[in-house]
Design an enzyme around this catalytic site. Structure first.
Site, short mmCIF file in Angstrom:
data_model
loop_
_atom_site.label_atom_id
_atom_site.label_comp_id
_atom_site.label_asym_id
_atom_site.label_seq_id
_atom_site.Cartn_x
_atom_site.Cartn_y
_atom_site.Cartn_z
N GLY A 56 83.31 72.04 -28.35
CA GLY A 56 81.99 71.47 -28.07
C GLY A 56 81.27 71.13 -29.36
O GLY A 56 81.62 71.65 -30.42
N TYR A 84 85.02 75.75 -30.32
CA TYR A 84 83.79 76.38 -29.85
C TYR A 84 84.11 77.49 -28.85
O TYR A 84 83.48 78.56 -28.86
CB TYR A 84 82.87 75.33 -29.21
CG TYR A 84 81.55 75.88 -28.69
CD1 TYR A 84 80.43 75.90 -29.52
CD2 TYR A 84 81.44 76.37 -27.40
CE1 TYR A 84 79.21 76.41 -29.05
CE2 TYR A 84 80.23 76.88 -26.93
CZ TYR A 84 79.13 76.90 -27.76
OH TYR A 84 77.93 77.41 -27.30
N GLU A 172 95.35 70.07 -28.36
CA GLU A 172 95.49 68.98 -27.39
C GLU A 172 95.63 67.61 -28.04
O GLU A 172 96.03 66.64 -27.38
CB GLU A 172 94.31 68.99 -26.41
CG GLU A 172 92.96 68.61 -26.99
CD GLU A 172 92.19 69.78 -27.61
OE1 GLU A 172 90.96 69.68 -27.74
OE2 GLU A 172 92.83 70.79 -27.98
N SER A 224 91.23 44.73 -4.85
CA SER A 224 90.86 43.82 -5.93
C SER A 224 92.08 43.23 -6.60
O SER A 224 91.98 42.27 -7.36
CB SER A 224 90.04 44.58 -6.98
OG SER A 224 90.87 45.53 -7.63
N GLY A 225 93.26 43.82 -6.34
CA GLY A 225 94.46 43.44 -7.07
C GLY A 225 94.72 44.38 -8.23
O GLY A 225 95.78 44.37 -8.82
N GLY A 226 93.72 45.21 -8.59
CA GLY A 226 93.87 46.18 -9.66
C GLY A 226 94.70 47.37 -9.20
O GLY A 226 94.89 47.59 -8.01
N VAL A 227 95.13 48.17 -10.16
CA VAL A 227 96.04 49.28 -9.85
C VAL A 227 95.38 50.35 -8.99
O VAL A 227 96.00 50.92 -8.10
CB VAL A 227 96.65 49.87 -11.15
CG1 VAL A 227 95.59 50.55 -12.01
CG2 VAL A 227 97.77 50.86 -10.84
N ASP A 228 94.10 50.65 -9.22
CA ASP A 228 93.44 51.73 -8.48
C ASP A 228 93.35 51.41 -6.99
O ASP A 228 93.73 52.23 -6.13
CB ASP A 228 92.04 52.00 -9.03
CG ASP A 228 92.06 52.38 -10.50
OD1 ASP A 228 93.15 52.76 -10.99
OD2 ASP A 228 91.01 52.30 -11.16
N SER A 229 92.84 50.23 -6.66
CA SER A 229 92.71 49.88 -5.24
C SER A 229 94.08 49.66 -4.61
O SER A 229 94.29 49.97 -3.43
CB SER A 229 91.82 48.64 -5.07
OG SER A 229 92.42 47.48 -5.61
#
Length: 514
Positions: A56, A84, A172, A224-229
């Site tokens: 942090g 932190y 990380e 929408s044609g996007g990967v998420d939808s």
């Protein structure tokens, strides 16, 4: 919490908190980011296999520095404090933390003084990434030092009895070369996780949850044609094929061939019930004479809701609306800078729908990061052309045409952008790019073609590298590739006589031009 093995990450405002969660998930162990002030009683009920306290930006000495419930250290759940999180662990458990004489930031080398637990089997000297001002001066009772540097006598510590660990560096980030190995020793050796969280398991769990929630109801999903939808629709289709209805609004502002690709994939290949709303003329009419980028966005958003709502009403009684909301959109940030907040990206929401369309939301991807969504898409059988689709702005090409948007200019930009997409796709390291696209400027310049003078438009080529779109650097494309892009656009797209390359990073510039 439905995952039997999982790691809870308490967020103290680090810029790397999401990265910790992703590193854990890369080991096929589910992780979730929680507020830093969750009570020990709640954590006990949630039954995580381990706790990670993030870094942090604050100092443990500040009057209102964020803290965790001291009782969590007595739950018997393994704890790993990072930066932190390590200093806070030491302070709460009776150790001493002091402000460092100099702030350590960047690459450092630690010497391992105890090769058990987190450093078992690793080299005795490791390259790590430091980012801290304070450091642990005195260990809490029962703790011992695992590693140090010439300027940081306690670079790592442990209480093996309670399985409590601290790292002054960031395992990380990629700059800590053996960082994943160190995290693996915590996840598997200390926490006893099995590493059996897989996409096939996620699909099975999600399908059961969707069926339970929906029952016999009907679901509408905006594509929408996007990967998420696309992945949202494919997952719902697997769970409730007869109850899913997708709406695709063709606003006339898409890339070349995009509308046809969406229809082909979802109707013919997957057999999804897809309604295509042809609304190109209405969107272009709304944009007539509009130059201001925000006014463009608002006009497009307003028209989209109107068209989507009209299509949804035609479907009859629909109870549920599916959205492709991802995990980064819903993470509660307990950042001491911004305060607790839960944000949803506006482009995911069909917000502002009329009162007669009261939907219950279904967000089956809300536990996943973007790279996990792509893995899920592959598991569901979606084509790579959709899975690897670059991020595309909600208002489409309207924000890649600087100034007024006309049908003629959309067609011009589509053709120029098509050449960019083709050449980038043929480049053997195109996967390293976050986005590459063309922008049309409202600038004409003099040129010469053949024996004649021309006075035509200018295209900007924009290509960037990025991890998440929050920051981005301009891509160092090979000169030969830039030459081919310029030649093809100027020679093959009538109306363009000049191509320039954008070498601005974000910040201070944005990725999109508007």
């Amino acid at each position: 919490m439905k995952h039997h093995d999982w790691i809870a990450i308490l967020d103290f405002g680090s810029q790397y908190t999401q990265l910790i969660a992703r590193r854990v998930r890369e080991q096929h162990v589910y992780s979730e980011i929680l507020r830093h002030d969750n009570s020990a009683a709640k954590l006990k009920r949630l039954r995580p296999s381990g706790l990670i306290l993030s870094g942090g930006p604050r100092s443990v000495f500040e009057p209102k520095a964020p803290a965790c419930d001291p009782k969590l250290f007595k739950l018997g759940i393994p704890v790993l404090g990072i930066c932190y999180g390590m200093q806070l662990t030491a302070k709460i458990l009776g150790g001493a933390v002091k402000p460092g004489r100099t702030r350590e930031y960047g690459n450092a080398r630690i010497s391992i003084t105890d090769a058990r637990s987190l450093f078992h089997g690793l080299p005795r000297r490791l390259a790590v990434w430091m980012s801290h001002g304070d450091q642990v001066l005195k260990l809490p009772e029962g703790f011992h030092v695992l590693a140090q540097t010439p300027t940081c006598p306690v670079a790592a510590f442990a209480d093996p009895g309670w399985k409590i660990f601290g790292l002054q560096f960031h395992p990380e980030v990629v700059h800590t070369h053996q960082g994943t190995d160190i995290l693996r020793r915590f996840i598997f050796n200390a926490c006893g996780c099995r590493g059996d969280w897989r996409m096939a398991q996620f699909i099975a769990e999600s399908c059961r949850a969707i069926r339970r929630k929906v029952g016999s109801g009907q679901v509408v999903c905006g594509l929408s044609g996007g990967v998420d939808s696309a992945v949202t629709a494919a997952l719902l289709h697997k769970a409730i094929p007869q109850q899913l209805h997708c709406i695709f609004v063709d606003n006339g502002l898409l890339r070349h061939g995009e509308a046809e690709q969406v229809e082909e994939t979802f109707t013919r290949a997957l057999g999804i019930d897809l309604r295509v709303a042809q609304a190109q003329a209405r969107f272009l009419s709304d944009l007539k004479g509009v130059v201001d980028p925000e006014k463009k966005r608002k006009a497009i958003g307003k028209r989209f809701i109107e068209v989507f709502a009209a299509e949804a009403r035609r479907l009859g009684k629909i109870r549920f609306l599916a959205q492709g909301t991802l995990y980064p959109d819903v993470i509660e940030s307990a950042s001491p800078i911004g305060g607790p907040s839960a944000t949803i990206k506006s482009h995911h929401n069909v917000g502002g729908l009329p009162p007669d369309l009261k939907f219950q939301l279904i967000e089956p991807l809300r536990e996943l990061f973007k790279d996990e969504v792509r893995d899920l898409g592959r598991e569901l059988g979606l084509p790579e052309a959709i899975i690897n689709r670059q991020p595309f702005p909600g208002p489409g090409l309207a924000v890649r045409i600087v100034g007024e948007v006309t049908q003629e200019w959309v067609a011009l930009l589509q053709q120029a952008d098509l050449r960019v997409q083709e050449e980038i796709a043929a480049w053997d390291v195109s996967h390293k790019l976050w986005q590459a696209f063309a922008v049309l400027l409202p600038v004409k310049s003099v040129g010469v073609m053949g024996d004649g003078r021309t006075y035509e438009h200018t295209i900007v080529v924009r290509a960037v590298t990025s991890q998440d779109g929050m920051t981005a650097d301009w891509a160092r494309l090979p000169h030969g590739l830039l030459a081919r892009l310029s030649n093809r656009i100027i020679n093959e797209v009538r109306g363009i006589n000049r191509v320039v390359y954008d070498i601005s990073s974000k910040p201070p510039a944005t990725i999109e031009w508007e």
